[in-house]
Motif scaffolding. Structure first.
Motif, PDB file in Angstrom:
ATOM      1  N   VAL A  40       0.870  -1.182   0.000  1.00 31.81           N
ATOM      2  CA  VAL A  40       0.000   0.000   0.000  1.00 31.81           C
ATOM      3  C   VAL A  40       0.905   1.229   0.000  1.00 31.81           C
ATOM      4  CG1 VAL A  40      -1.885   1.206   1.117  1.00 31.81           C
ATOM      5  CG2 VAL A  40      -1.767  -1.286   1.235  1.00 31.81           C
ATOM      6  N   ILE A  41       0.859   1.938  -1.107  1.00 32.09           N
ATOM      7  CA  ILE A  41       1.837   2.987  -1.388  1.00 32.09           C
ATOM      8  C   ILE A  41       1.182   4.369  -1.280  1.00 32.09           C
ATOM      9  CG2 ILE A  41       3.409   3.887  -3.151  1.00 32.09           C
ATOM     10  CD1 ILE A  41       3.378   0.946  -4.299  1.00 32.09           C
ATOM     11  N   PRO A  42       1.775   5.285  -0.513  1.00 34.35           N
ATOM     12  CA  PRO A  42       1.224   6.640  -0.415  1.00 34.35           C
ATOM     13  C   PRO A  42       1.600   7.471  -1.632  1.00 34.35           C
ATOM     14  CG  PRO A  42       3.226   6.501   0.876  1.00 34.35           C
ATOM     15  CD  PRO A  42       2.984   5.118   0.310  1.00 34.35           C
ATOM     16  N   ALA A  43       0.745   8.390  -1.993  1.00 38.36           N
ATOM     17  CA  ALA A  43       1.025   9.274  -3.124  1.00 38.36           C
ATOM     18  C   ALA A  43       0.193  10.539  -2.985  1.00 38.36           C
ATOM     19  CB  ALA A  43       0.720   8.582  -4.450  1.00 38.36           C
ATOM     20  N   THR A  44       0.627  11.568  -3.662  1.00 36.20           N
ATOM     21  CA  THR A  44      -0.122  12.827  -3.675  1.00 36.20           C
ATOM     22  C   THR A  44      -0.156  13.369  -5.092  1.00 36.20           C
ATOM     23  OG1 THR A  44       0.498  13.414  -1.407  1.00 36.20           O
ATOM     24  CG2 THR A  44      -0.218  15.205  -2.839  1.00 36.20           C
ATOM     25  N   ALA A  45      -1.362  13.632  -5.582  1.00 32.74           N
ATOM     26  CA  ALA A  45      -1.524  14.307  -6.868  1.00 32.74           C
ATOM     27  C   ALA A  45      -1.526  15.809  -6.587  1.00 32.74           C
ATOM     28  CB  ALA A  45      -2.823  13.878  -7.531  1.00 32.74           C
TER      29      ALA A  45
ATOM     30  N   ASP B 156       1.392   6.654 -12.020  1.00 33.25           N
ATOM     31  CA  ASP B 156       2.756   6.855 -11.499  1.00 33.25           C
ATOM     32  C   ASP B 156       3.088   5.812 -10.442  1.00 33.25           C
ATOM     33  OD1 ASP B 156       3.198   9.045 -13.122  1.00 33.25           O
ATOM     34  OD2 ASP B 156       2.741  10.532 -11.559  1.00 33.25           O
ATOM     35  N   VAL B 157       2.117   5.508  -9.581  1.00 36.22           N
ATOM     36  CA  VAL B 157       2.339   4.520  -8.525  1.00 36.22           C
ATOM     37  C   VAL B 157       2.606   3.143  -9.127  1.00 36.22           C
ATOM     38  CG1 VAL B 157       1.296   3.290  -6.587  1.00 36.22           C
ATOM     39  CG2 VAL B 157       0.999   5.768  -6.787  1.00 36.22           C
ATOM     40  N   LEU B 158       1.863   2.777 -10.144  1.00 35.98           N
ATOM     41  CA  LEU B 158       2.090   1.485 -10.802  1.00 35.98           C
ATOM     42  C   LEU B 158       3.487   1.416 -11.421  1.00 35.98           C
ATOM     43  CD1 LEU B 158      -1.327   0.712 -12.551  1.00 35.98           C
ATOM     44  CD2 LEU B 158      -0.307  -0.480 -10.594  1.00 35.98           C
ATOM     45  N   ASN B 159       3.919   2.502 -12.024  1.00 37.21           N
ATOM     46  CA  ASN B 159       5.273   2.541 -12.581  1.00 37.21           C
ATOM     47  C   ASN B 159       6.325   2.426 -11.484  1.00 37.21           C
ATOM     48  OD1 ASN B 159       5.189   2.827 -15.533  1.00 37.21           O
ATOM     49  ND2 ASN B 159       4.056   4.709 -15.143  1.00 37.21           N
ATOM     50  N   PHE B 160       6.066   3.095 -10.368  1.00 41.56           N
ATOM     51  CA  PHE B 160       6.973   2.988  -9.221  1.00 41.56           C
ATOM     52  C   PHE B 160       7.064   1.547  -8.748  1.00 41.56           C
ATOM     53  CE2 PHE B 160       6.999   2.432  -4.617  1.00 41.56           C
ATOM     54  CZ  PHE B 160       8.257   2.934  -4.290  1.00 41.56           C
ATOM     55  N   PHE B 161       5.915   0.887  -8.606  1.00 44.11           N
ATOM     56  CA  PHE B 161       5.909  -0.487  -8.120  1.00 44.11           C
ATOM     57  C   PHE B 161       6.655  -1.407  -9.080  1.00 44.11           C
ATOM     58  CE2 PHE B 161       4.133  -4.764  -7.735  1.00 44.11           C
ATOM     59  CZ  PHE B 161       4.295  -4.995  -6.378  1.00 44.11           C
ATOM     60  N   GLN B 162       6.449  -1.228 -10.365  1.00 44.94           N
ATOM     61  CA  GLN B 162       7.142  -2.071 -11.335  1.00 44.94           C
ATOM     62  C   GLN B 162       8.661  -1.916 -11.205  1.00 44.94           C
ATOM     63  OE1 GLN B 162       7.232  -1.014 -15.635  1.00 44.94           O
ATOM     64  NE2 GLN B 162       6.307  -3.030 -15.969  1.00 44.94           N
ATOM     65  N   THR B 163       9.118  -0.696 -11.031  1.00 51.06           N
ATOM     66  CA  THR B 163      10.548  -0.433 -10.917  1.00 51.06           C
ATOM     67  C   THR B 163      11.138  -1.030  -9.642  1.00 51.06           C
ATOM     68  OG1 THR B 163      10.332   1.624 -12.165  1.00 51.06           O
ATOM     69  CG2 THR B 163      12.302   1.376 -10.801  1.00 51.06           C
ATOM     70  N   HIS B 164      10.374  -0.971  -8.548  1.00 55.08           N
ATOM     71  CA  HIS B 164      10.896  -1.366  -7.240  1.00 55.08           C
ATOM     72  C   HIS B 164      10.307  -2.687  -6.734  1.00 55.08           C
ATOM     73  CE1 HIS B 164      12.928   2.515  -6.596  1.00 55.08           C
ATOM     74  NE2 HIS B 164      11.899   3.037  -7.242  1.00 55.08           N
ATOM     75  N   GLN B 165       9.617  -3.409  -7.588  1.00 53.97           N
ATOM     76  CA  GLN B 165       8.925  -4.623  -7.153  1.00 53.97           C
ATOM     77  C   GLN B 165       9.860  -5.632  -6.507  1.00 53.97           C
ATOM     78  OE1 GLN B 165       6.665  -6.519 -10.236  1.00 53.97           O
ATOM     79  NE2 GLN B 165       5.689  -7.977  -8.855  1.00 53.97           N
ATOM     80  N   ALA B 166      10.995  -5.882  -7.135  1.00 57.39           N
ATOM     81  CA  ALA B 166      11.931  -6.876  -6.597  1.00 57.39           C
ATOM     82  C   ALA B 166      12.417  -6.473  -5.208  1.00 57.39           C
ATOM     83  CB  ALA B 166      13.109  -7.054  -7.546  1.00 57.39           C
ATOM     84  N   ALA B 167      12.718  -5.194  -5.029  1.00 57.34           N
ATOM     85  CA  ALA B 167      13.198  -4.715  -3.735  1.00 57.34           C
ATOM     86  C   ALA B 167      12.108  -4.787  -2.679  1.00 57.34           C
ATOM     87  CB  ALA B 167      13.710  -3.279  -3.866  1.00 57.34           C
ATOM     88  N   ILE B 168      10.867  -4.462  -3.072  1.00 56.75           N
ATOM     89  CA  ILE B 168       9.760  -4.519  -2.122  1.00 56.75           C
ATOM     90  C   ILE B 168       9.499  -5.959  -1.695  1.00 56.75           C
ATOM     91  CG2 ILE B 168       7.269  -4.163  -1.851  1.00 56.75           C
ATOM     92  CD1 ILE B 168       7.562  -1.718  -3.700  1.00 56.75           C
ATOM     93  N   VAL B 169       9.509  -6.870  -2.650  1.00 56.42           N
ATOM     94  CA  VAL B 169       9.300  -8.294  -2.326  1.00 56.42           C
ATOM     95  C   VAL B 169      10.416  -8.800  -1.419  1.00 56.42           C
ATOM     96  CG1 VAL B 169       9.249 -10.614  -3.277  1.00 56.42           C
ATOM     97  CG2 VAL B 169       7.978  -8.793  -4.413  1.00 56.42           C
ATOM     98  N   ALA B 170      11.659  -8.433  -1.742  1.00 59.31           N
ATOM     99  CA  ALA B 170      12.794  -8.875  -0.936  1.00 59.31           C
ATOM    100  C   ALA B 170      12.699  -8.344   0.495  1.00 59.31           C
ATOM    101  CB  ALA B 170      14.093  -8.442  -1.580  1.00 59.31           C
ATOM    102  N   ALA B 171      12.289  -7.084   0.633  1.00 63.24           N
ATOM    103  CA  ALA B 171      12.191  -6.471   1.954  1.00 63.24           C
ATOM    104  C   ALA B 171      11.056  -7.042   2.769  1.00 63.24           C
ATOM    105  CB  ALA B 171      12.010  -4.953   1.812  1.00 63.24           C
ATOM    106  N   SER B 172      10.050  -7.579   2.084  1.00 65.46           N
ATOM    107  CA  SER B 172       8.869  -8.075   2.796  1.00 65.46           C
ATOM    108  C   SER B 172       8.936  -9.563   3.097  1.00 65.46           C
ATOM    109  CB  SER B 172       7.613  -7.803   1.972  1.00 65.46           C
ATOM    110  OG  SER B 172       7.645  -8.515   0.746  1.00 65.46           O
ATOM    111  N   THR B 173       9.870 -10.273   2.487  1.00 63.39           N
ATOM    112  CA  THR B 173       9.945 -11.715   2.660  1.00 63.39           C
ATOM    113  C   THR B 173      10.449 -12.071   4.047  1.00 63.39           C
ATOM    114  OG1 THR B 173      10.378 -12.042   0.317  1.00 63.39           O
ATOM    115  CG2 THR B 173      10.928 -13.859   1.789  1.00 63.39           C
ATOM    116  N   VAL B 174       9.639 -12.820   4.786  1.00 65.05           N
ATOM    117  CA  VAL B 174      10.008 -13.276   6.128  1.00 65.05           C
ATOM    118  C   VAL B 174       9.670 -14.739   6.256  1.00 65.05           C
ATOM    119  CG1 VAL B 174       9.642 -11.016   7.174  1.00 65.05           C
ATOM    120  CG2 VAL B 174       7.760 -12.661   7.103  1.00 65.05           C
ATOM    121  N   ASP B 175      10.291 -15.375   7.205  1.00 64.27           N
ATOM    122  CA  ASP B 175       9.991 -16.784   7.498  1.00 64.27           C
ATOM    123  C   ASP B 175       8.887 -16.828   8.534  1.00 64.27           C
ATOM    124  OD1 ASP B 175       9.849 -19.410   8.233  1.00 64.27           O
ATOM    125  OD2 ASP B 175      11.989 -19.687   8.497  1.00 64.27           O
TER     126      ASP B 175
END
Length: 213
Positions: free
Chosen positions: A96-101, A191-210
């Motif tokens: 869930v990504i914050p944004a401001t138009a 813009d948010v979708l483009n941001f997520f596409q660019t940073h998806q791998a990093a977000i998934v990596a940061a969120s992965t927990v056991d």
């Protein structure tokens, strides 16, 4: 005599202005905490509307990662902010990504955009705006279901050309008598979708927990 009267009136006006300023400042300080708490509650409610409780098993309010500083401008943010993570069995369900138009008809429009792990939109909610009642305020879920039209959309559905209002040749409805507001929201969600596409791998990596840790 005239000079004395003017001077006296000037002093009275100055005292009145100081008293008024003092009252306004005091009122602001008294209500500031309540305003912040109210905004926090509204954001929490919006989070669970975008990603309902039965879609995740973590504490979405606590599991956050910061927006990369070099992406603040892309998301329209003027200060550091957090991305909330929804997890199921330790795997990312949605971010869930914050944004401001910044280009709403009456000023900035603050929102959150939930993006599923597969890049589709889980939901969009407007947190704060100053749009015209009965016109631009239809971006607010309390006024209309317009923001629901984003659900399930992605960078490829519609195509890049479709990410605009119908008046501009896109896929999204505008409001009768109010095009600027929906145009601003559609652009920022894209813009948010483009941001997520660019940073998806990093977000998934940061969120992965056991989940067994």
């Amino acid at each position: 005599m005239l000079g004395q009267a003017i001077g006296k009136n000037g002093v009275i006006l100055a005292v009145f202005a100081l008293c008024t300023a003092g009252i306004l400042a005091g009122t602001y300080q008294l209500t500031k905490g309540r305003i912040v708490e109210s905004e926090k509650r509204a954001q929490q409610q919006a989070l669970f509307e975008v990603v309902p409780a039965h879609h995740h098993d973590n504490d979405m309010l606590a599991d956050v990662i910061p927006v990369p500083p070099n992406s603040l401008q892309q998301l329209g943010l003027s200060q550091p902010a957090d991305i909330h993570l929804a997890l199921q069995n330790g795997e990312l369900v949605a971010a869930v990504i914050p944004a401001t138009a910044p280009d709403g008809y009456s000023g900035a429009i603050r929102m959150i955009v939930g993006v599923n792990a597969n890049g589709t939109i889980a939901g969009v909610r407007i947190l704060a705006h100053n749009e015209t009642p009965g016109l631009g305020d239809k971006v607010d879920i309390r006024k209309s279901n317009w923001v629901m039209s984003f659900n399930g959309k992605s960078l490829t559905n519609p195509s890049a050309q479709g990410w605009s209002v119908k008046k501009d040749g896109g896929s999204f409805d505008q409001f009768t008598g109010a095009t600027i507001t929906p145009r601003a929201v559609v652009s920022k969600v894209h813009d948010v979708l483009n941001f997520f596409q660019t940073h998806q791998a990093a977000i998934v990596a940061a969120s992965t927990v056991d989940p067994h840790e």
